[in-house]
Enzyme design. Structure first.
Site, PDB file in Angstrom:
ATOM      1  N   VAL A  12      31.609 -58.025  59.758  1.00  0.00           N
ATOM      2  CA  VAL A  12      30.536 -58.786  60.420  1.00  0.00           C
ATOM      3  C   VAL A  12      30.804 -60.296  60.348  1.00  0.00           C
ATOM      4  O   VAL A  12      30.610 -61.019  61.331  1.00  0.00           O
ATOM      5  CB  VAL A  12      29.155 -58.452  59.780  1.00  0.00           C
ATOM      6  CG1 VAL A  12      28.040 -59.217  60.478  1.00  0.00           C
ATOM      7  CG2 VAL A  12      28.886 -56.952  59.848  1.00  0.00           C
ATOM      8  N   LYS A 100      20.945 -55.226  54.817  1.00  0.00           N
ATOM      9  CA  LYS A 100      19.675 -54.478  54.699  1.00  0.00           C
ATOM     10  C   LYS A 100      19.343 -54.117  53.271  1.00  0.00           C
ATOM     11  O   LYS A 100      18.178 -54.008  52.909  1.00  0.00           O
ATOM     12  CB  LYS A 100      19.668 -53.237  55.593  1.00  0.00           C
ATOM     13  CG  LYS A 100      20.883 -52.331  55.519  1.00  0.00           C
ATOM     14  CD  LYS A 100      21.871 -52.703  56.576  1.00  0.00           C
ATOM     15  CE  LYS A 100      23.261 -52.279  56.188  1.00  0.00           C
ATOM     16  NZ  LYS A 100      24.045 -51.763  57.272  1.00  0.00           N
ATOM     17  N   GLU A 124      17.675 -60.105  61.741  1.00  0.00           N
ATOM     18  CA  GLU A 124      17.704 -59.226  62.916  1.00  0.00           C
ATOM     19  C   GLU A 124      18.813 -58.176  62.836  1.00  0.00           C
ATOM     20  O   GLU A 124      18.630 -57.017  63.226  1.00  0.00           O
ATOM     21  CB  GLU A 124      17.891 -60.084  64.185  1.00  0.00           C
ATOM     22  CG  GLU A 124      17.820 -59.324  65.482  1.00  0.00           C
ATOM     23  CD  GLU A 124      16.468 -58.647  65.717  1.00  0.00           C
ATOM     24  OE1 GLU A 124      15.462 -59.355  65.824  1.00  0.00           O
ATOM     25  OE2 GLU A 124      16.436 -57.410  65.766  1.00  0.00           O
ATOM     26  N   VAL A 127      18.830 -54.256  60.896  1.00  0.00           N
ATOM     27  CA  VAL A 127      18.394 -52.954  61.432  1.00  0.00           C
ATOM     28  C   VAL A 127      18.906 -52.811  62.862  1.00  0.00           C
ATOM     29  O   VAL A 127      18.693 -53.700  63.690  1.00  0.00           O
ATOM     30  CB  VAL A 127      16.848 -52.825  61.443  1.00  0.00           C
ATOM     31  CG1 VAL A 127      16.437 -51.448  61.961  1.00  0.00           C
ATOM     32  CG2 VAL A 127      16.264 -53.083  60.071  1.00  0.00           C
ATOM     33  N   ILE A 131      20.952 -54.131  68.325  1.00  0.00           N
ATOM     34  CA  ILE A 131      19.690 -53.878  69.044  1.00  0.00           C
ATOM     35  C   ILE A 131      18.627 -54.880  68.582  1.00  0.00           C
ATOM     36  O   ILE A 131      18.373 -55.002  67.388  1.00  0.00           O
ATOM     37  CB  ILE A 131      19.138 -52.456  68.746  1.00  0.00           C
ATOM     38  CG1 ILE A 131      20.190 -51.390  69.021  1.00  0.00           C
ATOM     39  CG2 ILE A 131      17.871 -52.188  69.539  1.00  0.00           C
ATOM     40  CD1 ILE A 131      19.768 -49.987  68.578  1.00  0.00           C
ATOM     41  N   ASP A 196      21.254 -45.798  53.604  1.00  0.00           N
ATOM     42  CA  ASP A 196      21.283 -46.940  54.519  1.00  0.00           C
ATOM     43  C   ASP A 196      20.122 -46.856  55.529  1.00  0.00           C
ATOM     44  O   ASP A 196      19.424 -47.847  55.762  1.00  0.00           O
ATOM     45  CB  ASP A 196      22.636 -46.977  55.246  1.00  0.00           C
ATOM     46  CG  ASP A 196      22.722 -48.122  56.228  1.00  0.00           C
ATOM     47  OD1 ASP A 196      22.861 -49.267  55.797  1.00  0.00           O
ATOM     48  OD2 ASP A 196      22.610 -47.859  57.458  1.00  0.00           O
ATOM     49  N   LYS A 200      16.724 -49.364  56.088  1.00  0.00           N
ATOM     50  CA  LYS A 200      16.312 -49.903  57.394  1.00  0.00           C
ATOM     51  C   LYS A 200      14.871 -49.517  57.739  1.00  0.00           C
ATOM     52  O   LYS A 200      14.111 -50.343  58.239  1.00  0.00           O
ATOM     53  CB  LYS A 200      17.279 -49.424  58.472  1.00  0.00           C
ATOM     54  CG  LYS A 200      18.665 -50.050  58.327  1.00  0.00           C
ATOM     55  CD  LYS A 200      19.679 -49.327  59.186  1.00  0.00           C
ATOM     56  CE  LYS A 200      21.049 -49.980  59.107  1.00  0.00           C
ATOM     57  NZ  LYS A 200      22.103 -49.134  59.652  1.00  0.00           N
ATOM     58  N   GLY A 297      29.037 -51.995  63.950  1.00  0.00           N
ATOM     59  CA  GLY A 297      30.280 -52.506  64.534  1.00  0.00           C
ATOM     60  C   GLY A 297      30.304 -54.018  64.566  1.00  0.00           C
ATOM     61  O   GLY A 297      29.257 -54.679  64.526  1.00  0.00           O
TER      62      GLY A 297
HETATM   63  P1  NDP Z   1      32.892 -56.079  54.675  1.00  0.00           P
HETATM   64  O1  NDP Z   1      33.174 -55.401  53.380  1.00  0.00           O
HETATM   65  O2  NDP Z   1      33.787 -55.818  55.828  1.00  0.00           O
HETATM   66  O3  NDP Z   1      32.800 -57.657  54.467  1.00  0.00           O
HETATM   67  C1  NDP Z   1      32.338 -58.284  53.307  1.00  0.00           C
HETATM   68  C2  NDP Z   1      33.253 -59.452  53.009  1.00  0.00           C
HETATM   69  O4  NDP Z   1      32.731 -60.199  51.916  1.00  0.00           O
HETATM   70  C3  NDP Z   1      34.684 -59.015  52.627  1.00  0.00           C
HETATM   71  O5  NDP Z   1      35.636 -59.857  53.225  1.00  0.00           O
HETATM   72  C4  NDP Z   1      34.669 -59.162  51.113  1.00  0.00           C
HETATM   73  O6  NDP Z   1      35.941 -59.397  50.568  1.00  0.00           O
HETATM   74  C5  NDP Z   1      33.788 -60.389  50.967  1.00  0.00           C
HETATM   75  N1  NDP Z   1      33.215 -60.492  49.630  1.00  0.00           N
HETATM   76  C6  NDP Z   1      32.848 -59.495  48.792  1.00  0.00           C
HETATM   77  N2  NDP Z   1      32.366 -60.011  47.647  1.00  0.00           N
HETATM   78  C7  NDP Z   1      32.454 -61.355  47.748  1.00  0.00           C
HETATM   79  C8  NDP Z   1      32.150 -62.435  46.884  1.00  0.00           C
HETATM   80  N3  NDP Z   1      31.628 -62.237  45.666  1.00  0.00           N
HETATM   81  N4  NDP Z   1      32.381 -63.703  47.308  1.00  0.00           N
HETATM   82  C9  NDP Z   1      32.916 -63.914  48.519  1.00  0.00           C
HETATM   83  N5  NDP Z   1      33.215 -62.923  49.398  1.00  0.00           N
HETATM   84  C10 NDP Z   1      33.007 -61.678  49.013  1.00  0.00           C
HETATM   85  O7  NDP Z   1      31.399 -55.676  55.050  1.00  0.00           O
HETATM   86  P2  NDP Z   1      30.708 -55.730  56.489  1.00  0.00           P
HETATM   87  O8  NDP Z   1      31.111 -56.943  57.201  1.00  0.00           O
HETATM   88  O9  NDP Z   1      30.835 -54.420  57.147  1.00  0.00           O
HETATM   89  O10 NDP Z   1      29.166 -55.824  56.059  1.00  0.00           O
HETATM   90  C11 NDP Z   1      28.615 -57.022  55.579  1.00  0.00           C
HETATM   91  C12 NDP Z   1      27.107 -56.851  55.494  1.00  0.00           C
HETATM   92  O11 NDP Z   1      26.581 -56.538  56.801  1.00  0.00           O
HETATM   93  C13 NDP Z   1      26.655 -55.682  54.609  1.00  0.00           C
HETATM   94  O12 NDP Z   1      25.420 -56.013  54.036  1.00  0.00           O
HETATM   95  C14 NDP Z   1      26.456 -54.527  55.609  1.00  0.00           C
HETATM   96  O13 NDP Z   1      25.545 -53.564  55.147  1.00  0.00           O
HETATM   97  C15 NDP Z   1      25.890 -55.285  56.792  1.00  0.00           C
HETATM   98  N6  NDP Z   1      26.057 -54.679  58.096  1.00  0.00           N
HETATM   99  C16 NDP Z   1      27.266 -54.165  58.475  1.00  0.00           C
HETATM  100  C17 NDP Z   1      27.408 -53.649  59.756  1.00  0.00           C
HETATM  101  C18 NDP Z   1      28.703 -53.082  60.226  1.00  0.00           C
HETATM  102  O14 NDP Z   1      28.716 -52.515  61.339  1.00  0.00           O
HETATM  103  N7  NDP Z   1      29.789 -53.175  59.475  1.00  0.00           N
HETATM  104  C19 NDP Z   1      26.294 -53.646  60.706  1.00  0.00           C
HETATM  105  C20 NDP Z   1      25.079 -54.236  60.202  1.00  0.00           C
HETATM  106  C21 NDP Z   1      24.977 -54.713  58.945  1.00  0.00           C
HETATM  107  P3  NDP Z   1      36.782 -58.112  50.026  1.00  0.00           P
HETATM  108  O15 NDP Z   1      36.903 -57.163  51.170  1.00  0.00           O
HETATM  109  O16 NDP Z   1      38.089 -58.688  49.569  1.00  0.00           O
HETATM  110  O17 NDP Z   1      35.991 -57.554  48.892  1.00  0.00           O
HETATM  111  N1  HSE Z   2      26.795 -48.585  57.992  1.00  0.00           N
HETATM  112  C1  HSE Z   2      25.783 -48.958  58.919  1.00  0.00           C
HETATM  113  C2  HSE Z   2      25.656 -47.916  59.975  1.00  0.00           C
HETATM  114  C3  HSE Z   2      26.124 -50.294  59.525  1.00  0.00           C
HETATM  115  O1  HSE Z   2      26.562 -47.090  60.109  1.00  0.00           O
HETATM  116  O2  HSE Z   2      24.637 -47.875  60.672  1.00  0.00           O
HETATM  117  C4  HSE Z   2      25.028 -50.843  60.411  1.00  0.00           C
HETATM  118  O3  HSE Z   2      23.915 -51.217  59.659  1.00  0.00           O
END
Ligand code: NDP
Ligand code: HSE
Length: 405
Positions: A12, A100, A124, A127, A131, A196, A200, A297
């Site tokens: 994200v 979330k 936003e 959840v 959307i 999860d 939400k 995504g």
């Molecule tokens: P990722 O694991 O892809 O990204 C998280 C990033 O934060 C990684 O690069 C990670 O590094 C880094 N990180 C972890 N710990 C630390 C720290 N202490 N200091 C600095 N950086 C750190 O997760 P997502 O992007 O998928 O998800 C992020 C958030 O968004 C979560 O809360 C998730 O639930 C939410 N979300 C995700 C969606 C999705 O479709 N993926 C959709 C909607 C919400 P490293 O990988 O090296 O640990």
């Molecule tokens: N892991 C979550 C899902 C990401 O699959 O819906 C979006 O919040």
């Protein structure tokens, strides 16, 4: 000039930086101010990234920089992320997040700090991925009394169920694909266990109920016990199986639950497949409104995050607010709520089942083994159902979805 800091450069976070930088010139027109990303915080180094000069490792750099007005928390979890968000709000910076877990567990407290500091705390993207649902509930539907919200709120499990039940794929293979596509949580147990979706629906329920609803108060079942046989019986009944999260007001209380359900083909939720989510909102005046789109995504989620950043920069939108949970839980005991259920039983017969449950609807599938019985019960509560199932060999037990159309 507004400076923004992005925490986390994963799925994200990297999407957010990309979307923001691609459309930056339009955002200046839309917000009436010039804005830029000043910092990106991540544990890893990204020397090849076009944004390599923006990376920092210490949150103090961000929180102590008066130029930073908006922090986007895209790390996840409720330890380090919680600490950063709280400190940013206390320092008078607006925060947007897709996290979330954080909102569902610490939302009331963080909203309170944001209100005291007169800054925004927006979520936003927490959840429904791309959307729009939080802001429509808070603004467009604010005139109405929302009586229920139900939907498919987890993209990963909807993707898994679609591939498993429609294309006969194996659970582990599809989960691995969902991880590769960036849909799944860091610990995908949160997806498959229903956790999860629970976070939400807690956020949506807190919003419509005005009081923080905590995940630990919500009965939650995941998708790991769903079989192809159950899906065949669902088809014979005239529906499909979906992981449904729902919250329904009952007087001053709330029925809130996350579980797989038989969903009739007549329901708008039945055709929602793959990573798509749909949220069905029912209001006293509005009737039913359905929100549909990609629930997870990189880019869909990033688009919601960037929209929150722009709203925070404009600082025109007021925070959503809900109060801390009262001394007594408003969540009703899910075991006492009446629904109809699908049951798949082994080593029994129709006469015994009819005697036990009364007026049932029997279901069929091709090549039913000897002694297997599948049925839909009349309305009864889970407590009663469990009692009646006491001596039976239960192979499958799934609630029928009965909110909205
Ligand atoms: P990722 O694991 O892809 O990204 C998280 C990033 O934060 C990684 O690069 C990670 O590094 C880094 N990180 C972890 N710990 C630390 C720290 N202490 N200091 C600095 N950086 C750190 O997760 P997502 O992007 O998928 O998800 C992020 C958030 O968004 C979560 O809360 C998730 O639930 C939410 N979300 C995700 C969606 C999705 O479709 N993926 C959709 C909607 C919400 P490293 O990988 O090296 O640990
Ligand atoms: N892991 C979550 C899902 C990401 O699959 O819906 C979006 O919040």
């Amino acid at each position: 000039m507004s400076k923004i800091a992005v925490l986390g450069f994963g799925t994200v976070g990297s999407g957010t930086v990309e979307v923001f930088c691609k459309n930056k010139s339009n955002y200046c027109k839309k917000t009436g101010q010039s804005l830029d990303i000043k910092y990106i915080l991540d544990v890893r180094d990204f020397p090849e990234s076009p944004y390599a000069d923006k990376f920092v490792k210490d949150f103090d750099t961000i929180v102590n920089d008066p130029e930073v007005t908006v922090v986007a928390e895209l790390i996840g979890g409720n330890t380090f992320a919680y600490d950063c968000v709280k400190r940013a709000l206390q320092a008078g910076k607006s925060v947007v997040t897709s996290n979330k877990e954080l909102v569902a567990t610490k939302g009331a407290e963080l909203l309170q700090i944001a209100a005291e500091k007169n800054v925004n705390f927006f979520f936003e993207a927490s959840v429904g991925g791309g959307i729009p649902i939080i802001r429509p509930l808070q603004q467009c539907l604010m005139s109405d009394e929302i009586t229920s919200i139900a939907g498919i709120l987890n993209g990963t499990t909807n993707y898994i169920l679609t591939k498993m039940l429609k294309e006969s794929a194996e659970f582990a293979d599809v989960l691995a694909k969902a991880q590769e596509l960036g849909y799944a949580e860091r610990d995908p147990e949160a997806d498959v266990s229903g956790g999860d979706a629970c976070r939400k629906i807690c956020i949506l329920a807190s919003l419509i109920f005005g009081e923080h609803i905590y995940p630990e108060d919500v009965y939650t079942e995941g998708v790991t016990s769903i079989t192809k046989e159950d899906a065949e019986y669902a088809a014979n009944w005239g529906g499909v199986i979906k992981l449904i999260a729902s919250a329904q007001k009952c007087g001053k209380c709330l029925e809130i639950v996350v579980c797989p359900c038989f969903v009739s083909c007549e329901s708008q939720l039945s055709g929602v497949d793959d990573v798509f989510n749909a949220i069905l909102v029912r209001g006293e005046a509005t009737g039913e409104v359905v929100f549909y789109g990609r629930g997870a995504g990189k880019y869909p989620t990033a688009s919601a995050v960037v929209a929150d950043i722009l709203n925070a920069v404009k600082n025109e939108s007021k925070n959503i607010c809900w109060k801390e949970k009262g001394a007594e839980s408003c969540v009703v005991d899910y075991k006492k709520q009446e629904h109809r259920f699908y049951l798949r039983l082994a080593d029994t017969d129709k006469a015994k089942v009819s005697e036990l449950f009364g007026d049932v609807e029997f279901l069929n599938r091709a090549n039913m083994p000897e002694g297997e019985i599948a049925l839909i019960t009349p309305e009864l509560c889970r407590e009663e159902l469990d009692k009646k199932c006491g001596d039976l060999k239960v192979l499958g037990k799934i609630q029928l979805f009965d909110i909205g159309g």
